[in-house]
Every structure is written in structure tokens, then in C-alpha cells.
Scaffold this motif. Structure first.
Motif: not given
Length: 176
Positions: A133, A145-150, A152-153, A171, A174
Motif C-alpha cells: 500500500q 482512501g484505501d491506502e490511507f486506511k490500510s 493506519m491499520e 487526517g 490523505k
């Protein structure tokens, strides 16, 4: 005579058991050999893929060899998957090419990111995913969004450090 029959019966049972154990040992050896051959082929495929990616971002065989050695060192030092490290290294090379980053600088970024994953306690599957990611984000020039969420997790420590280094709230990453 009864003792002789019992002794013969025990000896026959022992011979059959030994023969069965030998056949079972042979079967296990064959399975283990097949697994080893499979891993060797898998490693060969990964090596070819990494070398092809490296060749696409380097100009000479010497640069390719140097890049592979750096990737191997980072993967060993950070206990990360060679393929994932190679993928991140090549994507970072593309992303930083306009800045004139050297292979050593790209290797340092790759190593820092991989170490941040380990410090965060990310397992190997999560680390491979995060490396992918992050590499995609760097190659595209933005943290979608997807890369940011991944990220962050799987690597909140890295994301916090990244935000701090850019003097922006997490925040807002992104939107960069």
C-alpha cells in the motif's frame, strides 16, 4: 511349541511394522522433497520478478546488482519478505526519481518503513500488505482512501511520525 508360535507371531508383527514404518518414512521423505522443490521454484520466481522490477528502474547491470543487494540487506535486516521489500524499493525509486534520490537513500526509506512496521507489531502478512500500500501511494504520488486506511491499520506509528515530520494532523495526510 506354543511359545515358538507366539515368538514367530511377534517376529512377523515386528517385521510388518518395520516395513510399514519404512514405507511411511519414504512417503514423508517424498513429501518433504516435493515441498523443498516447491519452495525453491517459488524463490526462483520471486527472484525473477524482483530482478525484472529492478531492471525497469535502473540503467545498468551494475546498478541492478547494487539495488538487489540493497533490497536483500533491507529484507534481512528488517525480517521482511524479499518480494515486498523489492516492490517497495522499486516504487520508491520511481516516486523519488525526480528528486534525484540515490539507491542508498531509497533503501533507507524502505528500511525505515519496514522497521516501523516491526515496531508496531505488524505480522508478516500485514507488513507485506502495508509495504504494498505504501509503495502504491508513493508511486501514485498521493495517499488515497484505501491506502490511507490500510496504513493506519497496519502502521499507525509510521503514519504518526510521517504526519509529525510534515507538521500536519494525521487526517490531512490523505489530502497531500
Amino acid at each position: 511349541q506354543g511359545i515358538n508360535k507366539a515368538e514367530k507371531s511377534v517376529n512377523d508383527f515386528e517385521q510388518k511394522g518395520t516395513a510399514s514404518a519404512n514405507r511411511l518414512g519414504t512417503a514423508f521423505a517424498a513429501i518433504a522433497s516435493a515441498a523443498v522443490v516447491g519452495k525453491i521454484l517459488e524463490f526462483g520466481d520471486a527472484f525473477t520478478i524482483i530482478n525484472n522490477k529492478i531492471a525497469s528502474v535502473t540503467d545498468t547491470a551494475e546498478q541492478s546488482s547494487s539495488a538487489f543487494n540493497l533490497i536483500k540487506t533491507v529484507a534481512n535486516d528488517t525480517r521482511s519478505e524479499l518480494g515486498a521489500v523489492g516492490d517497495l524499493f522499486t516504487k520508491l525509486t520511481i516516486a523519488t526519481s525526480e528528486m534525484g534520490a540515490s539507491q542508498e537513500e531509497v533503501a533507507q526509506i524502505t528500511s525505515t518503513f519496514s522497521k516501523a512496521l516491526k515496531l508496531a507489531g505488524t505480522d508478516s502478512a500485514g507488513a507485506s500488505s502495508a509495504i504494498l500500500q505504501f509503495g502504491q501511494a508513493m508511486a501514485s504520488g498521493k495517499l488515497s482512501g484505501d491506502e490511507f486506511k490500510s496504513l493506519m491499520e497496519t502502521s499507525p506509528v509510521f503514519m504518526r511520525k510521517l504526519a509529525d515530520s510534515l507538521d500536519t494532523p494525521i487526517g490531512n495526510l490523505k489530502e497531500l
